[in-house]
Design a protein around this motif. Structure first.
Motif, PDB file in Angstrom:
ATOM      1  N   PRO A 282      11.304 -18.233  -6.687  1.00  0.00           N
ATOM      2  CA  PRO A 282      11.117 -17.179  -7.706  1.00  0.00           C
ATOM      3  C   PRO A 282      10.319 -15.987  -7.175  1.00  0.00           C
ATOM      4  O   PRO A 282      10.530 -14.857  -7.614  1.00  0.00           O
ATOM      5  CB  PRO A 282      10.334 -17.877  -8.826  1.00  0.00           C
ATOM      6  N   MET A 283       9.426 -16.236  -6.204  1.00  0.00           N
ATOM      7  CA  MET A 283       8.681 -15.110  -5.611  1.00  0.00           C
ATOM      8  C   MET A 283       9.633 -14.207  -4.810  1.00  0.00           C
ATOM      9  O   MET A 283       9.544 -12.990  -4.875  1.00  0.00           O
ATOM     10  CB  MET A 283       7.591 -15.626  -4.654  1.00  0.00           C
ATOM     11  N   ARG A 284      10.537 -14.855  -4.073  1.00  0.00           N
ATOM     12  CA  ARG A 284      11.517 -14.071  -3.301  1.00  0.00           C
ATOM     13  C   ARG A 284      12.338 -13.185  -4.230  1.00  0.00           C
ATOM     14  O   ARG A 284      12.591 -12.022  -3.935  1.00  0.00           O
ATOM     15  CB  ARG A 284      12.480 -15.004  -2.568  1.00  0.00           C
ATOM     16  N   GLU A 285      12.754 -13.779  -5.358  1.00  0.00           N
ATOM     17  CA  GLU A 285      13.603 -13.026  -6.293  1.00  0.00           C
ATOM     18  C   GLU A 285      12.850 -11.833  -6.875  1.00  0.00           C
ATOM     19  O   GLU A 285      13.364 -10.714  -6.907  1.00  0.00           O
ATOM     20  CB  GLU A 285      14.067 -13.938  -7.439  1.00  0.00           C
ATOM     21  N   ARG A 286      11.599 -12.096  -7.306  1.00  0.00           N
ATOM     22  CA  ARG A 286      10.813 -10.991  -7.895  1.00  0.00           C
ATOM     23  C   ARG A 286      10.574  -9.911  -6.849  1.00  0.00           C
ATOM     24  O   ARG A 286      10.669  -8.723  -7.120  1.00  0.00           O
ATOM     25  CB  ARG A 286       9.468 -11.501  -8.421  1.00  0.00           C
ATOM     26  N   ARG A 287      10.248 -10.352  -5.627  1.00  0.00           N
ATOM     27  CA  ARG A 287       9.956  -9.403  -4.552  1.00  0.00           C
ATOM     28  C   ARG A 287      11.172  -8.507  -4.299  1.00  0.00           C
ATOM     29  O   ARG A 287      11.058  -7.284  -4.202  1.00  0.00           O
ATOM     30  CB  ARG A 287       9.592 -10.177  -3.290  1.00  0.00           C
ATOM     31  N   ALA A 288      12.359  -9.149  -4.214  1.00  0.00           N
ATOM     32  CA  ALA A 288      13.588  -8.400  -3.933  1.00  0.00           C
ATOM     33  C   ALA A 288      13.848  -7.380  -5.047  1.00  0.00           C
ATOM     34  O   ALA A 288      14.266  -6.243  -4.780  1.00  0.00           O
ATOM     35  CB  ALA A 288      14.760  -9.362  -3.789  1.00  0.00           C
ATOM     36  N   ARG A 289      13.600  -7.790  -6.288  1.00  0.00           N
ATOM     37  CA  ARG A 289      13.827  -6.873  -7.423  1.00  0.00           C
ATOM     38  C   ARG A 289      12.961  -5.625  -7.288  1.00  0.00           C
ATOM     39  O   ARG A 289      13.426  -4.505  -7.444  1.00  0.00           O
ATOM     40  CB  ARG A 289      13.489  -7.577  -8.737  1.00  0.00           C
ATOM     41  N   TYR A 290      11.677  -5.826  -6.977  1.00  0.00           N
ATOM     42  CA  TYR A 290      10.762  -4.684  -6.845  1.00  0.00           C
ATOM     43  C   TYR A 290      11.031  -3.883  -5.561  1.00  0.00           C
ATOM     44  O   TYR A 290      10.929  -2.661  -5.562  1.00  0.00           O
ATOM     45  CB  TYR A 290       9.307  -5.147  -6.862  1.00  0.00           C
ATOM     46  N   ALA A 291      11.368  -4.599  -4.475  1.00  0.00           N
ATOM     47  CA  ALA A 291      11.612  -3.916  -3.202  1.00  0.00           C
ATOM     48  C   ALA A 291      12.788  -2.949  -3.316  1.00  0.00           C
ATOM     49  O   ALA A 291      12.858  -1.946  -2.599  1.00  0.00           O
ATOM     50  CB  ALA A 291      11.859  -4.939  -2.094  1.00  0.00           C
ATOM     51  N   ALA A 292      13.717  -3.261  -4.250  1.00  0.00           N
ATOM     52  CA  ALA A 292      14.882  -2.381  -4.438  1.00  0.00           C
ATOM     53  C   ALA A 292      14.498  -1.104  -5.185  1.00  0.00           C
ATOM     54  O   ALA A 292      15.299  -0.171  -5.273  1.00  0.00           O
ATOM     55  CB  ALA A 292      15.961  -3.137  -5.209  1.00  0.00           C
ATOM     56  N   LYS A 293      13.261  -1.061  -5.728  1.00  0.00           N
ATOM     57  CA  LYS A 293      12.846   0.131  -6.491  1.00  0.00           C
ATOM     58  C   LYS A 293      11.509   0.650  -5.957  1.00  0.00           C
ATOM     59  O   LYS A 293      10.474   0.575  -6.657  1.00  0.00           O
ATOM     60  CB  LYS A 293      12.686  -0.231  -7.968  1.00  0.00           C
ATOM     61  N   PRO A 294      11.492   1.159  -4.712  1.00  0.00           N
ATOM     62  CA  PRO A 294      10.211   1.560  -4.106  1.00  0.00           C
ATOM     63  C   PRO A 294       9.495   2.669  -4.889  1.00  0.00           C
ATOM     64  O   PRO A 294       8.270   2.705  -4.930  1.00  0.00           O
ATOM     65  CB  PRO A 294      10.599   2.033  -2.699  1.00  0.00           C
ATOM     66  N   LYS A 295      10.277   3.545  -5.549  1.00  0.00           N
ATOM     67  CA  LYS A 295       9.634   4.638  -6.302  1.00  0.00           C
ATOM     68  C   LYS A 295       8.856   4.089  -7.484  1.00  0.00           C
ATOM     69  O   LYS A 295       7.785   4.571  -7.831  1.00  0.00           O
ATOM     70  CB  LYS A 295      10.679   5.649  -6.775  1.00  0.00           C
ATOM     71  N   GLU A 296       9.425   3.043  -8.128  1.00  0.00           N
ATOM     72  CA  GLU A 296       8.738   2.417  -9.263  1.00  0.00           C
ATOM     73  C   GLU A 296       7.434   1.751  -8.819  1.00  0.00           C
ATOM     74  O   GLU A 296       6.423   1.804  -9.513  1.00  0.00           O
ATOM     75  CB  GLU A 296       9.641   1.346  -9.890  1.00  0.00           C
ATOM     76  N   VAL A 297       7.507   1.131  -7.634  1.00  0.00           N
ATOM     77  CA  VAL A 297       6.301   0.459  -7.118  1.00  0.00           C
ATOM     78  C   VAL A 297       5.227   1.513  -6.808  1.00  0.00           C
ATOM     79  O   VAL A 297       4.054   1.345  -7.156  1.00  0.00           O
ATOM     80  CB  VAL A 297       6.637  -0.391  -5.864  1.00  0.00           C
ATOM     81  N   ASP A 298       5.638   2.610  -6.186  1.00  0.00           N
ATOM     82  CA  ASP A 298       4.676   3.688  -5.895  1.00  0.00           C
ATOM     83  C   ASP A 298       4.070   4.242  -7.189  1.00  0.00           C
ATOM     84  O   ASP A 298       2.870   4.501  -7.269  1.00  0.00           O
ATOM     85  CB  ASP A 298       5.363   4.829  -5.128  1.00  0.00           C
ATOM     86  N   ALA A 299       4.930   4.426  -8.207  1.00  0.00           N
ATOM     87  CA  ALA A 299       4.443   4.969  -9.487  1.00  0.00           C
ATOM     88  C   ALA A 299       3.448   4.000 -10.124  1.00  0.00           C
ATOM     89  O   ALA A 299       2.434   4.416 -10.703  1.00  0.00           O
ATOM     90  CB  ALA A 299       5.618   5.229 -10.429  1.00  0.00           C
ATOM     91  N   MET A 300       3.717   2.717  -9.989  1.00  0.00           N
ATOM     92  CA  MET A 300       2.815   1.703 -10.546  1.00  0.00           C
ATOM     93  C   MET A 300       1.458   1.752  -9.825  1.00  0.00           C
ATOM     94  O   MET A 300       0.399   1.720 -10.463  1.00  0.00           O
ATOM     95  CB  MET A 300       3.504   0.336 -10.388  1.00  0.00           C
ATOM     96  N   LEU A 301       1.510   1.886  -8.486  1.00  0.00           N
ATOM     97  CA  LEU A 301       0.255   1.969  -7.720  1.00  0.00           C
ATOM     98  C   LEU A 301      -0.503   3.255  -8.065  1.00  0.00           C
ATOM     99  O   LEU A 301      -1.729   3.256  -8.181  1.00  0.00           O
ATOM    100  CB  LEU A 301       0.541   1.959  -6.211  1.00  0.00           C
ATOM    101  N   ALA A 302       0.247   4.341  -8.209  1.00  0.00           N
ATOM    102  CA  ALA A 302      -0.394   5.628  -8.536  1.00  0.00           C
ATOM    103  C   ALA A 302      -1.059   5.552  -9.911  1.00  0.00           C
ATOM    104  O   ALA A 302      -2.186   6.050 -10.102  1.00  0.00           O
ATOM    105  CB  ALA A 302       0.644   6.755  -8.502  1.00  0.00           C
ATOM    106  N   ALA A 303      -0.387   4.895 -10.867  1.00  0.00           N
ATOM    107  CA  ALA A 303      -0.958   4.792 -12.227  1.00  0.00           C
ATOM    108  C   ALA A 303      -2.230   3.948 -12.201  1.00  0.00           C
ATOM    109  O   ALA A 303      -3.239   4.297 -12.833  1.00  0.00           O
ATOM    110  CB  ALA A 303       0.070   4.192 -13.186  1.00  0.00           C
ATOM    111  N   GLY A 304      -2.206   2.827 -11.468  1.00  0.00           N
ATOM    112  CA  GLY A 304      -3.388   1.959 -11.371  1.00  0.00           C
ATOM    113  C   GLY A 304      -4.537   2.701 -10.695  1.00  0.00           C
ATOM    114  O   GLY A 304      -5.701   2.610 -11.115  1.00  0.00           O
ATOM    115  N   THR A 305      -4.194   3.467  -9.656  1.00  0.00           N
ATOM    116  CA  THR A 305      -5.221   4.205  -8.913  1.00  0.00           C
ATOM    117  C   THR A 305      -5.834   5.283  -9.805  1.00  0.00           C
ATOM    118  O   THR A 305      -7.051   5.504  -9.788  1.00  0.00           O
ATOM    119  CB  THR A 305      -4.598   4.821  -7.634  1.00  0.00           C
ATOM    120  N   GLU A 306      -4.994   5.932 -10.604  1.00  0.00           N
ATOM    121  CA  GLU A 306      -5.504   6.979 -11.503  1.00  0.00           C
ATOM    122  C   GLU A 306      -6.447   6.374 -12.541  1.00  0.00           C
ATOM    123  O   GLU A 306      -7.493   6.939 -12.869  1.00  0.00           O
ATOM    124  CB  GLU A 306      -4.320   7.702 -12.172  1.00  0.00           C
TER     125      GLU A 306
END
Ligand code: SF4
Length: 329
Positions: A282-306
């Motif tokens: 299940p970790m592989r599956e979740r990872r693959a889902r997020y890895a396919a959307k790098p912009k979303e991951v960056d936006a999530m990190l930017a929001a947390g950092t803000e």
């Protein structure tokens, strides 16, 4: 008031099962109980990787994916990038006035780490990183910090710095408490005391089924067991340690089979491979889902950092006021 937890990782390499057992699964539970701040410590990574900023840049995103893969939820926990919070650097400078060079030189963890990293001479940044860690904790007024035994000297120093600050200026900072859990340290596949990527004995969280099977197949076992029927000593075998860490209910049966010589090492390893594959899939599956959307991951990190930055600005307003450095209102 809800307690606030600060935790995180140096971004120098992908996370592995040792991280999962030692801290990640605990964080997944913590995010439901506390206000949880998770730090991607890229500045601290520079203390040993200052000549390789590209390594840090790559691993920052890989580790963010590892977090999401294990179930850390950015809606519950605040994930943030250390270097993007300049207030931490500012607080580090103020804190550095409150610590002597001798205190840092005699910190047992700093000594052990500089030896492990083969450093003949420590840089100013390396020697002082516990001060920067104190600022990581204090900027967000964390009250709880999950630590292993080896990190206790750092937390004790952070507590001392905060106390000194509060006594000297104004009590505006929170004194953090350690959360020393029963988080076990996972041994490496070669049987050495610690699972570590740099030692080449780690099983990464993003490994494929094939890589996982290969690593388990090659892992060390009790050398006294040559033939089925030889009595084994599970306590010196990493395979048994993994059975115990990941499927404790099956461990007594493994122990008995090993000690009596009725369970072969190949069968024991196959069983472990199956159990670990079930855990990691299940970790592989979740990872693959997020890895396919790098912009979303960056936006999530930017929001947390803000979000973390907002907290940092408020703390530094109070810190400057406490130190009478708030010159222009
Ligand atoms: S039977 Fe299992 S626990 Fe015992 S030595 Fe072999 S691999 Fe290790």
């Amino acid at each position: 008031m809800t307690e606030r937890v600060l935790t995180g990782d140096r971004v120098t390499g992908k996370l592995h099962l040792g991280h999962y057992v030692g801290s990640l699964q605990n964080r997944v539970a913590l995010q439901d109980r506390y206000e949880t701040f998770i730090l991607l410590a890229d500045v601290q990574a520079l203390t040993t990787h200052f000549e390789k900023p590209d390594v840090i840049r790559t691993h920052l995103r890989e580790i963010a994916l590892d977090y999401l893969a294990v179930g850390i939820d950015p809606e519950k926990a605040t994930l943030f990038v250390q270097s993007m919070i300049p207030e931490i650097a500012e607080l580090t400078v103020f804190f550095s006035m409150l610590v002597t060079i001798n205190t840092l030189r005699h910190n047992p963890t700093v000594k052990a780490e500089s030896k492990a990293d083969g450093l003949d001479e420590m840089t100013y940044g390396f020697l002082g990183y516990p001060v920067s860690q104190a600022a990581d904790i204090a900027f967000c007024k964390a009250t709880l910090v999950p630590v292993g035994e080896d990190q206790l000297p750092h937390l004790e120093l952070a507590r001392k710095i905060v106390r000194r600050f509060n006594e000297l200026y104004k009590p505006v900072l929170a004194e953090p408490k350690p959360m020393v859990g029963d988080m076990p340290r996972l041994i490496g596949t070669d049987g050495s005391a610690k699972m570590s990527k740099s030692l080449g004995n780690a099983i990464e969280l993003d490994c494929t089924s094939e890589e996982l099977a290969r690593k388990i197949k090659r892992a060390a076992t009790d050398p006294a067991r040559v033939h089925l029927g030889d009595r084994g000593h599970p306590d010196i075998c990493p395979i048994y340690a993994y059975h115990r860490a990941f499927r404790a209910e099956g461990a007594p049966e493994i122990r008995e089979g090993c000690e009596r010589g009725t369970m072969g090492c190949s069968a024991c390893k196959e069983r472990l491979t199956k159990d670990l594959d079930l855990l990691v899939e299940p970790m592989r599956e979740r990872r693959a889902r997020y890895a396919a959307k790098p912009k979303e991951v960056d936006a999530m990190l930017a929001a947390g950092t803000e979000r973390a930055r907002g907290v940092a600005r408020e703390t530094m307003r109070e810190v400057r006021e406490a130190m009478s450095l708030d010159y222009f209102g």
